[in-house]
Design a protein around this motif. Structure first.
Motif, mmCIF file in Angstrom:
data_model
loop_
_atom_site.group_PDB
_atom_site.id
_atom_site.type_symbol
_atom_site.label_atom_id
_atom_site.label_comp_id
_atom_site.label_asym_id
_atom_site.label_seq_id
_atom_site.Cartn_x
_atom_site.Cartn_y
_atom_site.Cartn_z
ATOM 1 N N GLN A 21 -5.938 45.943 -80.553
ATOM 2 C CA GLN A 21 -6.837 45.196 -81.415
ATOM 3 C C GLN A 21 -6.079 44.331 -82.430
ATOM 4 N N THR A 22 -4.839 44.657 -82.681
ATOM 5 C CA THR A 22 -4.086 43.917 -83.702
ATOM 6 C C THR A 22 -2.993 43.030 -83.139
ATOM 7 N N LEU A 23 -2.557 43.258 -81.917
ATOM 8 C CA LEU A 23 -1.481 42.458 -81.306
ATOM 9 C C LEU A 23 -2.069 41.563 -80.216
ATOM 10 N N TYR A 24 -1.538 40.385 -80.104
ATOM 11 C CA TYR A 24 -1.917 39.481 -79.008
ATOM 12 C C TYR A 24 -0.727 38.587 -78.678
ATOM 13 N N VAL A 25 -0.711 38.073 -77.452
ATOM 14 C CA VAL A 25 0.400 37.257 -76.954
ATOM 15 C C VAL A 25 -0.125 35.875 -76.558
ATOM 16 N N VAL A 26 0.581 34.858 -77.004
ATOM 17 C CA VAL A 26 0.293 33.479 -76.602
ATOM 18 C C VAL A 26 1.414 33.020 -75.665
ATOM 19 N N LYS A 27 1.045 32.641 -74.456
ATOM 20 C CA LYS A 27 2.045 32.221 -73.473
ATOM 21 C C LYS A 27 2.537 30.811 -73.764
ATOM 22 N N GLU A 28 3.631 30.440 -73.079
ATOM 23 C CA GLU A 28 4.192 29.098 -73.263
ATOM 24 C C GLU A 28 3.238 28.010 -72.787
ATOM 25 N N THR A 29 2.366 28.349 -71.847
ATOM 26 C CA THR A 29 1.439 27.361 -71.289
ATOM 27 C C THR A 29 0.094 27.350 -72.008
ATOM 28 N N GLU A 30 0.016 28.025 -73.178
ATOM 29 C CA GLU A 30 -1.267 28.146 -73.868
ATOM 30 C C GLU A 30 -1.178 27.627 -75.298
ATOM 31 N N ARG A 31 -2.313 27.238 -75.822
ATOM 32 C CA ARG A 31 -2.501 26.951 -77.244
ATOM 33 C C ARG A 31 -3.606 27.879 -77.732
ATOM 34 N N ALA A 32 -3.568 28.263 -79.039
ATOM 35 C CA ALA A 32 -4.543 29.246 -79.525
ATOM 36 C C ALA A 32 -4.930 28.954 -80.970
ATOM 37 N N VAL A 33 -6.104 29.428 -81.344
ATOM 38 C CA VAL A 33 -6.569 29.402 -82.731
ATOM 39 C C VAL A 33 -7.057 30.807 -83.081
ATOM 40 N N VAL A 34 -6.969 31.128 -84.357
ATOM 41 C CA VAL A 34 -7.445 32.428 -84.836
ATOM 42 C C VAL A 34 -8.677 32.183 -85.696
ATOM 43 N N LEU A 35 -9.744 32.907 -85.395
ATOM 44 C CA LEU A 35 -11.014 32.767 -86.097
ATOM 45 C C LEU A 35 -11.258 33.988 -86.978
ATOM 46 N N LYS A 36 -11.926 33.751 -88.103
ATOM 47 C CA LYS A 36 -12.376 34.835 -88.962
ATOM 48 C C LYS A 36 -13.866 34.675 -89.166
ATOM 49 N N PHE A 37 -14.584 35.522 -88.489
ATOM 50 C CA PHE A 37 -16.052 35.435 -88.470
ATOM 51 C C PHE A 37 -16.506 34.028 -88.044
ATOM 52 N N GLY A 38 -15.825 33.460 -86.999
ATOM 53 C CA GLY A 38 -16.196 32.166 -86.446
ATOM 54 C C GLY A 38 -15.555 30.976 -87.119
ATOM 55 N N GLU A 39 -14.847 31.207 -88.243
ATOM 56 C CA GLU A 39 -14.195 30.102 -88.952
ATOM 57 C C GLU A 39 -12.700 30.105 -88.639
ATOM 58 N N ILE A 40 -12.146 28.908 -88.376
ATOM 59 C CA ILE A 40 -10.738 28.800 -88.026
ATOM 60 C C ILE A 40 -9.876 29.095 -89.250
#
Length: 288
Positions: A21-40
């Motif tokens: 629930q606390t760790l995540y991986v972003v691959k070299e071929t990906e872009r990501a955003v982190v949301l907090k209750f739907g807000e970036i």
């Protein structure tokens, strides 16, 4: 001891759950955003291992590679109002992750739909400003470059994506226009064929007339040569006959008479009425 084993297993499972629930991986071929209750709260997460707050934070990942939007063939009109069927495709990728998520909710289908509408309008305008020859061969590269630059500016502002390339795979004529063009080309080729055939017949007549003239000349020359040869032969034969006649005139007369007899009596159905006292039977009388 047993309770201790259960406690250890519970701690391990809880640790795994918390880590997931606390760790995540972003691959070299990906872009990501982190949301907090739907807000970036983090708009461009770099590739690697990252932390997030359980429940409060949500991670959205997007494909950072170059994507292809293959459009369906569309019908456009050129400057001279001639219809063409254009099959094109667009290469694009995400440039601004935050804007891309806000405008499309991270849905590539939505991005392709909006981008397709912009490209369709751009192609319609570009083809409407050019002739058939220019869009088919003369200015296709210039058309694609200009359209790419225009769409790229709009796509960055609206969708947060950048246009890598826009290409036209093929340009066809509508079936009705293709048929008329084919018929016109066929008529033109048939006209050229008739012209070539007419020139060929005229040339053939000239060749035939020249050949006939040469044949007549050759036959006349051959006839002339034959007459000359025949005249020479007759002259030589007459000279030989004269020489032989002078050597033995009586024998020569006798030989000529034998030839006359043979030629006269060669036919079985011939009938001659002759005077027995005539010259024809002179040698028979001498023999008797």
């Amino acid at each position: 001891m047993r309770n201790l084993s259960f406690a250890i297993i519970f701690i391990v499972l809880a640790g795994i759950l918390i880590a997931s629930q606390t760790l995540y991986v972003v691959k070299e071929t990906e872009r990501a955003v982190v949301l907090k209750f739907g807000e970036i709260v983090q708009d461009d997460v770099q590739p690697g291992l990252h932390f997030k707050l359980p429940i409060m934070n949500e991670v959205k990942k997007f494909d950072a590679r170059i994507l292809t939007m293959d459009s369906r063939p569309q019908r456009y009109l050129t400057l001279e109002k001639k219809a063409v069927i254009v099959d094109s495709y667009v290469k694009w990728k995400i440039a601004d992750v935050s804007r891309f998520y806000q405008s499309t909710s991270g849905d590539e289908f939505v991005a392709n739909r909006v981008l397709s509408s912009r490209v369709d309008t751009g192609l319609r305008n570009q083809f409407g400003e050019r002739t058939m020859h220019e869009v088919v061969s003369g200015e296709r590269e210039e058309l694609m470059t200009e359209l790419r630059d225009r769409i790229d500016t709009v796509a960055k502002n609206e969708l947060g994506i950048t246009i890598v390339d826009i290409r036209v795979k093929r340009i066809d004529l509508p079936p009705d226009v293709s048929e008329s063009v084919y018929q016109r080309m066929r008529t033109e080729r048939e006209r050229e064929a008739r012209e070539h055939r007419s020139k060929g017949l005229e040339l053939a007549e000239g060749i035939r007339a020249d050949a006939d003239r040469q044949r007549v000349v050759l036959e006349a020359e051959a006839q002339r040569d034959a007459e000359m040869i025949r005249g020479d032969g007759d002259a030589q034969a007459a000279a030989v006959y004269a020489e032989v006649y002078q050597q033995d005139p009586e024998f020569f007369d006798f030989y000529r008479s034998l030839q006359a007899y043979r030629e006269s009596f060669s036919g079985n159905g011939d009938m001659f009425v002759l005077d027995p006292e005539g010259e024809f039977f002179k040698y028979f009388k001498q023999t008797n």
